[in-house]
Design a protein around this motif. Sequence first.
Motif, PDB file in Angstrom:
ATOM      1  N   TRP A 440      19.321  11.291 -66.116  1.00 36.20           N
ATOM      2  CA  TRP A 440      18.182  11.397 -65.211  1.00 36.20           C
ATOM      3  C   TRP A 440      17.609  10.044 -64.843  1.00 36.20           C
ATOM      4  CZ3 TRP A 440      16.648  15.112 -62.142  1.00 36.20           C
ATOM      5  CH2 TRP A 440      17.202  16.380 -62.339  1.00 36.20           C
ATOM      6  N   VAL A 443      19.791   9.085 -62.009  1.00 38.38           N
ATOM      7  CA  VAL A 443      19.449   9.751 -60.747  1.00 38.38           C
ATOM      8  C   VAL A 443      18.425   8.919 -59.979  1.00 38.38           C
ATOM      9  CG1 VAL A 443      18.285  11.746 -59.740  1.00 38.38           C
ATOM     10  CG2 VAL A 443      20.003  12.079 -61.532  1.00 38.38           C
ATOM     11  N   CYS A 447      19.096   6.703 -56.518  1.00 35.99           N
ATOM     12  CA  CYS A 447      18.328   6.980 -55.302  1.00 35.99           C
ATOM     13  C   CYS A 447      17.641   5.717 -54.779  1.00 35.99           C
ATOM     14  CB  CYS A 447      17.308   8.071 -55.592  1.00 35.99           C
ATOM     15  SG  CYS A 447      16.490   8.714 -54.126  1.00 35.99           S
ATOM     16  N   TRP A 466      10.156  12.424 -58.737  1.00 41.13           N
ATOM     17  CA  TRP A 466      11.003  12.379 -59.943  1.00 41.13           C
ATOM     18  C   TRP A 466      10.150  12.530 -61.209  1.00 41.13           C
ATOM     19  CZ3 TRP A 466      11.119   8.886 -64.062  1.00 41.13           C
ATOM     20  CH2 TRP A 466      12.227   8.945 -64.888  1.00 41.13           C
ATOM     21  N   TRP A 469       8.766  16.106 -61.531  1.00 42.56           N
ATOM     22  CA  TRP A 469       9.837  17.046 -61.875  1.00 42.56           C
ATOM     23  C   TRP A 469      10.214  16.925 -63.354  1.00 42.56           C
ATOM     24  CZ3 TRP A 469      12.084  21.287 -60.518  1.00 42.56           C
ATOM     25  CH2 TRP A 469      13.353  21.605 -60.990  1.00 42.56           C
ATOM     26  N   GLN A 476      15.154  21.689 -66.842  1.00 45.54           N
ATOM     27  CA  GLN A 476      16.167  21.399 -65.845  1.00 45.54           C
ATOM     28  C   GLN A 476      16.961  20.131 -66.153  1.00 45.54           C
ATOM     29  OE1 GLN A 476      16.983  23.337 -63.395  1.00 45.54           O
ATOM     30  NE2 GLN A 476      15.381  24.851 -63.708  1.00 45.54           N
ATOM     31  N   THR A 479      20.785  20.169 -66.313  1.00 48.41           N
ATOM     32  CA  THR A 479      21.559  20.642 -65.170  1.00 48.41           C
ATOM     33  C   THR A 479      22.268  19.522 -64.419  1.00 48.41           C
ATOM     34  OG1 THR A 479      19.650  20.513 -63.687  1.00 48.41           O
ATOM     35  CG2 THR A 479      19.992  22.578 -64.847  1.00 48.41           C
ATOM     36  N   VAL A 480      22.081  18.265 -64.800  1.00 53.14           N
ATOM     37  CA  VAL A 480      22.714  17.166 -64.069  1.00 53.14           C
ATOM     38  C   VAL A 480      24.223  17.212 -64.272  1.00 53.14           C
ATOM     39  CG1 VAL A 480      22.952  14.671 -63.862  1.00 53.14           C
ATOM     40  CG2 VAL A 480      20.705  15.668 -64.184  1.00 53.14           C
ATOM     41  N   TRP A 486      21.725  14.954 -56.994  1.00 54.94           N
ATOM     42  CA  TRP A 486      20.284  14.994 -57.209  1.00 54.94           C
ATOM     43  C   TRP A 486      19.584  13.833 -56.502  1.00 54.94           C
ATOM     44  CZ3 TRP A 486      17.727  19.032 -59.012  1.00 54.94           C
ATOM     45  CH2 TRP A 486      18.413  19.980 -59.789  1.00 54.94           C
ATOM     46  N   THR A 517      25.731  20.992 -51.902  1.00 62.22           N
ATOM     47  CA  THR A 517      25.123  20.409 -53.109  1.00 62.22           C
ATOM     48  C   THR A 517      23.709  19.929 -52.813  1.00 62.22           C
ATOM     49  OG1 THR A 517      27.251  19.732 -54.025  1.00 62.22           O
ATOM     50  CG2 THR A 517      25.316  18.560 -54.831  1.00 62.22           C
ATOM     51  N   HIS A 521      20.308  21.624 -54.506  1.00 67.11           N
ATOM     52  CA  HIS A 521      19.370  20.831 -55.310  1.00 67.11           C
ATOM     53  C   HIS A 521      18.015  20.715 -54.620  1.00 67.11           C
ATOM     54  CE1 HIS A 521      22.496  20.197 -58.042  1.00 67.11           C
ATOM     55  NE2 HIS A 521      22.944  19.004 -57.660  1.00 67.11           N
ATOM     56  N   LEU A 525      14.224  21.680 -56.017  1.00 61.90           N
ATOM     57  CA  LEU A 525      13.170  20.672 -56.109  1.00 61.90           C
ATOM     58  C   LEU A 525      11.997  20.926 -55.161  1.00 61.90           C
ATOM     59  CD1 LEU A 525      15.274  17.361 -56.284  1.00 61.90           C
ATOM     60  CD2 LEU A 525      13.852  18.285 -58.098  1.00 61.90           C
TER      61      LEU A 525
END
Length: 534
Positions: A440, A443, A447, A466, A469, A476, A479-480, A486, A517, A521, A525
């Motif tokens: 995470w 992620v 980004c 982020w 969340w 969650q 789930t990556v 993401w 995808t 996602h 979110l």
Amino acid sequence: MDAGFFFERAVRSLDRHRYDKAVKYFRLAMELEPDNPVNYCNLAGILSELGRFEESNEVLGKVLDEVDPGLYECLFYMANNAANMGDLELAEDYLLEYLTMDPSGEYAEEAEDMLYMLAEEMGRPPKEVVPAGLPPYMMKHEEARAYLEEGRFLQAIRLLREIIEEHPEFLAARNNLALAYYYTGELQEAMNLIEQVLKIDPNNLHALCNLAVLSHHTGETEKNEGIIEMLKKLVPFHQEHTYKLATTLGILGEHHVAYELFVRLIKLDGVHEPSLYHYAAVAAWNSGRYERARYFWKKAAAIHSESEVPVFYLEHMDEWLQMEEIPKVYYHYQLPFEEQFLRFESGNDSSELLQQIKTNPLIRSSFFWALGRGDRETKLHVLRLLGWIADDEVRSLLKSFIEQDEDQDLREVALFLLRQIEAATSGRKNEKEPAERGKWQEVLHCCLENIPGRSRQLQEAIERLWAAWMTHSPEQVTTVRKVEGWAAALEYLAAKYHGFALTQKEVAEKYQVSLSTVSRHAKILEPMAKKCFS
């Protein structure tokens, strides 16, 4: 069939490259003569050769705990095993213990060489060996000093407070506690301690130097100038005092005096640390002696060929000399903070830089100062880095940050990181394990690094979404599967709610993931995005 019989069979098996048999026979020899440490060491040796380093250390640990506590060379073997497992700090601890317990031992020279090698790998100077036989409070003080050198300031503060309570006359502990408070931004606490030391010993050089730096930071100009003038007239006898004085005067901008002191240290006999040549180069540069600076940085590079520090400055010297205003260089044996963070954010040599961030006290000190005095962007940047470090010191720092009157989004990020660290240290196998935490973090990193041309408003929106969340939907985290998917969804939603023209198809192509995808996602979110941005 006695132990000697099985020993012979083990050696014969080794000659025939039957290592499994050799382990079996060495174990039998050890069981038949449980009081003979040689049998244990033979078994540990073959286990190490087979790459079973952890098992080898268990055997060696049993020797020290139960069979022969005075067989200190086991510590040297354990250090080698730890190094082979990649645990450099544990290897360093074993070496320091070995040299403390047996400073003239069979492997003393190899142990000292290995200490320097490990220190180079970890990007910091080697730790000093603590002499055996010191009083308990001095042993505790050495432990506190080690914490200071590692940047574990809160742990150092705890130990130093205990020492002062038990031995209020021990001024070295007060000086180091003042430093620890200074590093954590507690300037008034630091000032109080320095004044206590000077009241007892008005000529204490360490306290005077600390007072000069502290009064400089607090803006007490008149006091600062008076102390500096007094320090410039001192001629220390001990090398340690000369080093402290030179560094202090350099930090305070008295580069000419600092240069003379550093050169005096270099002229003394003995092998010098590359950091000393670096400090001399910095003093030379800042005082306009540019070719002398080049000479000293070349000396540092020759001694520490693997270090990037002198190479960095040698590569940039000529460029800086062409500038209208020649920049000053800081007295730290490391790459400039801006360069380190730039490399870390770009992903270049991130593992090595992360290790430096974990162990460098100046960088760790900057975290305390930034969280206490920085702007929102700086604080968020530091919190993200703390998430990668994730040690006990960071946990204490995050707890303190959450209790302060801070921006709610920042507190949520800190709370999420704290939950991760506490879950990892408790050993629970859930979504907050280090691997998933890293996913995470990746992620967010993925980004942000893909929007260099966008506005700061979009970056802040991504960071806010982020953080929200991760704080409110911890279930969650597991789930990556694909980081880019993401990251694409994060950018799409942040752009959508802040008026940026960006479609799901565009971000899918940008992050090289499927449109389905991104859509999937983004749907997960979106409720959080509405809550965040409404």
